[in-house]
Design an enzyme around this catalytic site. Structure first.
Site, PDB file in Angstrom:
ATOM      1  N   GLU A  86      13.565  29.509  54.233  1.00 38.65           N
ATOM      2  CA  GLU A  86      14.739  29.087  55.008  1.00 38.65           C
ATOM      3  C   GLU A  86      14.220  28.146  56.082  1.00 38.65           C
ATOM      4  O   GLU A  86      13.728  28.594  57.117  1.00 38.65           O
ATOM      5  CB  GLU A  86      15.412  30.300  55.668  1.00 38.65           C
ATOM      6  CG  GLU A  86      16.032  31.286  54.718  1.00 38.65           C
ATOM      7  CD  GLU A  86      17.222  30.705  53.974  1.00 38.65           C
ATOM      8  OE1 GLU A  86      17.688  29.601  54.319  1.00 38.65           O
ATOM      9  OE2 GLU A  86      17.676  31.358  53.026  1.00 38.65           O
ATOM     10  N   ASN A 133      14.775  32.298  66.866  1.00 39.53           N
ATOM     11  CA  ASN A 133      16.166  32.031  67.281  1.00 39.53           C
ATOM     12  C   ASN A 133      17.123  33.199  67.028  1.00 39.53           C
ATOM     13  O   ASN A 133      18.098  33.366  67.752  1.00 39.53           O
ATOM     14  CB  ASN A 133      16.690  30.745  66.640  1.00 39.53           C
ATOM     15  CG  ASN A 133      16.523  30.696  65.151  1.00 39.53           C
ATOM     16  OD1 ASN A 133      15.822  31.522  64.572  1.00 39.53           O
ATOM     17  ND2 ASN A 133      17.157  29.742  64.512  1.00 39.53           N
TER      18      ASN A 133
HETATM   19  N1  LIG Z   1      14.759  26.627  60.510  1.00 42.04           N
HETATM   20  C1  LIG Z   1      14.704  27.418  61.531  1.00 42.04           C
HETATM   21  O1  LIG Z   1      15.475  28.369  61.617  1.00 42.04           O
HETATM   22  C2  LIG Z   1      13.687  27.200  62.571  1.00 42.04           C
HETATM   23  C3  LIG Z   1      13.149  25.956  62.818  1.00 42.04           C
HETATM   24  N2  LIG Z   1      12.225  25.811  63.783  1.00 42.04           N
HETATM   25  C4  LIG Z   1      11.708  24.449  64.069  1.00 42.04           C
HETATM   26  O2  LIG Z   1      10.305  24.509  64.189  1.00 42.04           O
HETATM   27  C5  LIG Z   1       9.882  24.045  65.463  1.00 42.04           C
HETATM   28  C6  LIG Z   1       8.656  24.799  65.893  1.00 42.04           C
HETATM   29  O3  LIG Z   1       8.921  26.174  66.106  1.00 42.04           O
HETATM   30  P1  LIG Z   1       7.869  27.294  65.693  1.00 42.04           P
HETATM   31  O4  LIG Z   1       8.268  28.596  66.243  1.00 42.04           O
HETATM   32  O5  LIG Z   1       6.488  26.801  66.035  1.00 42.04           O
HETATM   33  O6  LIG Z   1       8.070  27.316  64.103  1.00 42.04           O
HETATM   34  P2  LIG Z   1       7.123  27.783  62.946  1.00 42.04           P
HETATM   35  O7  LIG Z   1       7.737  27.399  61.663  1.00 42.04           O
HETATM   36  O8  LIG Z   1       5.723  27.318  63.165  1.00 42.04           O
HETATM   37  O9  LIG Z   1       7.091  29.379  63.109  1.00 42.04           O
HETATM   38  C7  LIG Z   1       7.942  30.257  62.441  1.00 42.04           C
HETATM   39  C8  LIG Z   1       7.195  31.514  62.088  1.00 42.04           C
HETATM   40  O10 LIG Z   1       6.088  31.207  61.240  1.00 42.04           O
HETATM   41  C9  LIG Z   1       4.878  31.738  61.781  1.00 42.04           C
HETATM   42  N3  LIG Z   1       3.778  30.865  61.383  1.00 42.04           N
HETATM   43  C10 LIG Z   1       3.359  29.716  61.984  1.00 42.04           C
HETATM   44  N4  LIG Z   1       2.341  29.166  61.295  1.00 42.04           N
HETATM   45  C11 LIG Z   1       2.115  29.982  60.237  1.00 42.04           C
HETATM   46  C12 LIG Z   1       1.175  29.942  59.152  1.00 42.04           C
HETATM   47  N5  LIG Z   1       0.267  28.980  59.023  1.00 42.04           N
HETATM   48  N6  LIG Z   1       1.221  30.934  58.232  1.00 42.04           N
HETATM   49  C13 LIG Z   1       2.133  31.924  58.333  1.00 42.04           C
HETATM   50  N7  LIG Z   1       3.022  32.018  59.338  1.00 42.04           N
HETATM   51  C14 LIG Z   1       3.013  31.053  60.284  1.00 42.04           C
HETATM   52  C15 LIG Z   1       5.150  31.786  63.270  1.00 42.04           C
HETATM   53  O11 LIG Z   1       4.271  32.665  63.928  1.00 42.04           O
HETATM   54  C16 LIG Z   1       6.582  32.244  63.299  1.00 42.04           C
HETATM   55  O12 LIG Z   1       6.680  33.628  63.086  1.00 42.04           O
HETATM   56  C17 LIG Z   1      11.106  24.232  66.353  1.00 42.04           C
HETATM   57  O13 LIG Z   1      11.081  23.375  67.431  1.00 42.04           O
HETATM   58  C18 LIG Z   1      12.223  23.929  65.393  1.00 42.04           C
HETATM   59  O14 LIG Z   1      12.423  22.538  65.286  1.00 42.04           O
HETATM   60  C19 LIG Z   1      11.769  26.884  64.486  1.00 42.04           C
HETATM   61  C20 LIG Z   1      12.252  28.127  64.285  1.00 42.04           C
HETATM   62  C21 LIG Z   1      13.304  28.374  63.327  1.00 42.04           C
HETATM   63  C1  LIG Z   2      24.080  32.784  62.178  1.00 43.70           C
HETATM   64  N1  LIG Z   2      24.010  31.354  62.007  1.00 43.70           N
HETATM   65  C2  LIG Z   2      24.711  30.965  60.807  1.00 43.70           C
HETATM   66  C3  LIG Z   2      24.643  30.682  63.123  1.00 43.70           C
HETATM   67  C4  LIG Z   2      22.615  30.885  61.941  1.00 43.70           C
HETATM   68  C5  LIG Z   2      21.698  31.604  61.003  1.00 43.70           C
HETATM   69  C6  LIG Z   2      20.560  30.765  60.518  1.00 43.70           C
HETATM   70  C7  LIG Z   2      19.398  30.636  61.458  1.00 43.70           C
HETATM   71  O1  LIG Z   2      18.463  31.471  61.379  1.00 43.70           O
HETATM   72  O2  LIG Z   2      19.340  29.693  62.265  1.00 43.70           O
END
Ligand SMILES: NC(=O)C1=CN([C@@H]2O[C@H](COP(=O)(O)OP(=O)(O)OC[C@H]3O[C@@H](n4cnc5c(N)ncnc54)[C@H](O)[C@@H]3O)[C@@H](O)[C@H]2O)C=CC1
Ligand SMILES: C[N+](C)(C)CCCC(=O)O
Length: 500
Positions: free
Chosen positions: A264, A167
Site C-alpha cells: 500500500e 499516519n
Molecule cells: N502511502 C502511505 O500511506 C505513506 C507514505 N509515506 C511517504 O513516505 C515519506 C517518508 O515517510 P517514512 O515514514 O520514512 O516512510 P517509509 O516508507 O520509509 O516507512 C514506512 C515503514 O517502513 C519501515 N521501513 C523503512 N525502511 C525499511 C526497509 N528498508 N525495510 C523494511 N521496512 C522499512 C519504516 O520503519 C516504517 O515502519 C512520507 O513523507 C510520505 O511521503 C509515509 C508513510 C505512509
Molecule cells: C482512512 N483513509 C481512507 C482516509 C486513509 C487510509 C489509507 C492510509 O493509510 O493513508
C-alpha cells in the site's frame, strides 16, 4: 500500558510519558534486550519526548517470529467460528476503550481527537467484519469422471509480517492483523518508529480476548528491523504501508525467499470537479480529499482539476473554508487539524510550498501557518497550478492542495492519468453517465463519485501502477492472506499407462 490508559481521562497534550516496554511477543510485553541505541519518540503536538524506542535486533526478531510460529500452529487448526469468537471479543474491548485508545493515538500521531475516534471505530469494525468472514472460509468440490473428485481447501499462509506507517498507526495494525488472523495466520507487526506507542495496546487486547500467546506480536524499530523481518526465512508474507522507495526494497527482499507481498504505497491522486457539480459538496469533498490527518493520507486527492468556468467561485469557497479550519491542540474537541508528524516533515512540506511559489508564474499560493505549542501545522491551497510543477507531481504528504483548471473531459482524463501513481481518484458531477465513464477511464485502484476518502471496511482498498498491489479491506483480502490447496481423490484404479 493498561495503567496508562486508565490515567488518560484527564490527559492533555504535553503530559503523558510512556515508560512501559513497547515490544510484545510470547503473550507479554518484552524488555529491550540490551537497552542501548535508544531512539527518542516525540509527541507531534508538543515536540516533547514521549518515550524511548529501542530497535529490535536479530535475536529479538527471531524470538518474535518463533513465538508467532508456535501460535500459528494452534490457531490455524481452530475452526473459523472459534477464531471469530475471539476476534469479536477483541473488537468489543477496543470499542469499550475507544476514547482512551483514541487519546493515546492523538498523543502518538498528532491528529485531532475527532479523527482519532473515527480511526478507532474503523479499527474495531475491521475486526468485527473479518470475524464474520472467518467462519465462512471454505473451498470448492469438483466432480470428476468415475466418481472421483477434487476439493480445495483455503489454508493459512503461516507467519505474516505487517509493517506500518505513522499516519494511521492503530488502524493500520487492525487493517493488517484482522484479515490475517481470520484466515488462521499469526502476525509480527512493526510500527513506524515515529509512532511506537499504540500497536502494543492492540497486542494486549488480542491477548485479553483469548488468542494463543504469540499470535500477534509487536517488534519496534526502523529500516534495519524491517529488513530483518523481510529477509527472515520463517516469514510467509509481508504487508507494507508506506512510501514507494521503501515498497520497492521490500519487494526485492521478499523476492529472495518468494514471500507474498501486499504493498500500500503512496499516491498523487486526481480529483476532477466538473462545472455541473453540486458545488457545496465538491468544496467539502476537496477538503476531505486534502486535509484529513493534516494531509498525511496516502489516497488524498491532491491534484484538484476544476472546470474553468467554475474555477473562480470554487477557489473562493475552498480558500475561505480552508482558512476556517480550526488548527490547534489535537486533544481539544473543537480542533479539526492537529500537528504534522515531525518538525523535519513540516520543513519538507514547507519546502514544497516555497518551491511552488518559485515555479508558479501565475498561481497564487494561499498560505496559512499556525503554531501549536512547540510544533507547527500549516495548510495551503495553491491555485492555477500547471501539471509540471513539483507540488503537482510529487507526493507532499501534508496539508497542501494544488488546484488546476481544465476544459474538456478528454483532456482532464489524459492529465489525471499522466502519473506513475494510481492509488485513488475522484469525480464530482451531476451527470451519471459522465461519472461512470470517468470512473472507468481513471487508472487508479479506487474512484470516489461525489465524495472522497470514504473507506468502510467492506470496500476493497489498494493501488494501481506504482501505488502498489494487493488489497486491504473487503472480502477479496482473504485471498491475500490465504492459499488454496487442491486435493485430488481417485475412486477407481490407477491407469496402467506404462503397460508394464
Ligand atoms: N502511502 C502511505 O500511506 C505513506 C507514505 N509515506 C511517504 O513516505 C515519506 C517518508 O515517510 P517514512 O515514514 O520514512 O516512510 P517509509 O516508507 O520509509 O516507512 C514506512 C515503514 O517502513 C519501515 N521501513 C523503512 N525502511 C525499511 C526497509 N528498508 N525495510 C523494511 N521496512 C522499512 C519504516 O520503519 C516504517 O515502519 C512520507 O513523507 C510520505 O511521503 C509515509 C508513510 C505512509
Ligand atoms: C482512512 N483513509 C481512507 C482516509 C486513509 C487510509 C489509507 C492510509 O493509510 O493513508
Amino acid at each position: 500500558m493498561a495503567q496508562l490508559l486508565e490515567s488518560m481521562p484527564g490527559a492533555s497534550t504535553g503530559q503523558v510519558v510512556v515508560t512501559d516496554h513497547l515490544n510484545f511477543w510470547g503473550g507479554c510485553r518484552v524488555k529491550p534486550k540490551d537497552g542501548i541505541n535508544a531512539e527518542p519518540v516525540h509527541e507531534p503536538a508538543t515536540g516533547r519526548k514521549l518515550c524511548d524506542m529501542f530497535p529490535c535486533g536479530k535475536e529479538e526478531v527471531d524470538q518474535a517470529i518463533q513465538s508467532a510460529h508456535t501460535a500459528y500452529l494452534k490457531w490455524s487448526k481452530m475452526a473459523g467460528m472459534e477464531r471469530a469468537r475471539v476476534m469479536l471479543e477483541a473488537a468489543r474491548i477496543i470499542r469499550e476503550r475507544r476514547d482512551n485508545i483514541a487519546k493515546l493515538e492523538v498523543i502518538n500521531n498528532g491528529k485531532s481527537i475527532t479523527e482519532a475516534r473515527v480511526d478507532i471505530d474503523v479499527s474495531w469494525q475491521t475486526l468485527e467484519y473479518y470475524a464474520g468472514i472467518a467462519g465462512t472460509l471454505a473451498g470448492q468440490h469438483i466432480q470428476l469422471p468415475g466418481g472421483s473428485f477434487a476439493y480445495t481447501r483455503r489454508e493459512a499462509l503461516g507467519v505474516c509480517v505487517g509493517i506500518g506507517a505513522w499516519n494511521y498507526p492503530f488502524q493500520i495494525a487492525c487493517w493488517k492483523s484482522a484479515p490475517a488472523l481470520a484466515c488462521g495466520n499469526a502476525m509480527v507487526f512493526k510500527p513506524s518508529p515515529f509512532t511506537a506507542v499504540t500497536a502494543v495496546i492492540l497486542a494486549e487486547i488480542y491477548k485479553e480476548a483469548g488468542v494463543p500467546d504469540g499470535l500477534f506480536n509487536v517488534v519496534q524499530g526502523g529500516a534495519e528491523t524491517g529488513t530483518l523481518l523481510c529477509n527472515h526465512p520463517g516469514v510467509a508474507k509481508v504487508s507494507f504501508t508506506g512510501s514507494v522507495p521503501t515498497g520497492k526494497k521490500i519487494m526485492e527482499m521478499s523476492a529472495k525467499t518468494v514471500k507474498q507481498v501486499t504493498l500500500e504505497l503512496g499516491g498523487k491522486s486526481p480529483l476532477i470537479i466538473f462545472k455541473d457539480c453540486e458545488l457545496e459538496n465538491a468544496v467539502r469533498g476537496a477538503l476531505m480529499a486534502n486535509f484529513l490527518t493534516q494531509g498525511e493520507v496516502c489516497c488524498n486527492g491532491t491534484r484538484v482539476y476544476v472546470q474553468r468556468e467554475i474555477m473562480p467561485v470554487f477557489l473562493e469557497e475552498v480558500v475561505k473554508r480552508t482558512k476556517a479550519i480550526r488548527i490547534g491542540d489535537p486533544l481539544l474537541e473543537n480542533t479539526r487539524m492537529g500537528a504534522l508528524i515531525t518538525r523535519q516533515h513540516l520543513d519538507k512540506v514547507l519546502g514544497f510550498v516555497s518551491q511552488a511559489k518559485k515555479e508558479s508564474m501565475t498561481g497564487t499560493p494561499h498560505f496559512v501557518s499556525n503554531f501549536i505549542c512547540n510544533s507547527t501545522s500549516m495548510y495551503s491551497n495553491i491555485d492555477n497550478c500547471t501539471d509540471d510543477m513539483t507540488c503537482v507531481k510529487e507526493e507532499i504528504f501534508g496539508p497542501v492542495m494544488s488546484v488546476m483548471p481544465f476544459d474538456t473531459e478528454e483532456e482532464v482524463l489524459k492529465r489525471a492519468n499522466n502519473t506513475t501513481f494510481g492509488l485513488a481518484s475522484g469525480v464530482f458531477t451531476r451527470d451519471i453517465s459522465r461519472a461512470h465513464r470517468v470512473a472507468e477511464n481513471l487508472q487508479a485502484g479506487t474512484c470516489f463519485i461525489n465524495n472522497y476518502n470514504i473507506s468502510p471496511v467492506e470496500v476493497p482498498f489498494g493501488g494501481y501502477k506504482q501505488s502498489g498491489f494487493g488489497k486491504e479491506n473487503g472480502q477479496v483480502t482473504i485471498e491475500y492472506y490465504s492459499q488454496l490447496k487442491t486435493v485430488v481423490v481417485e475412486m477407481g484404479d490407477v491407469d496402467d499407462y506404462f503397460n508394464c
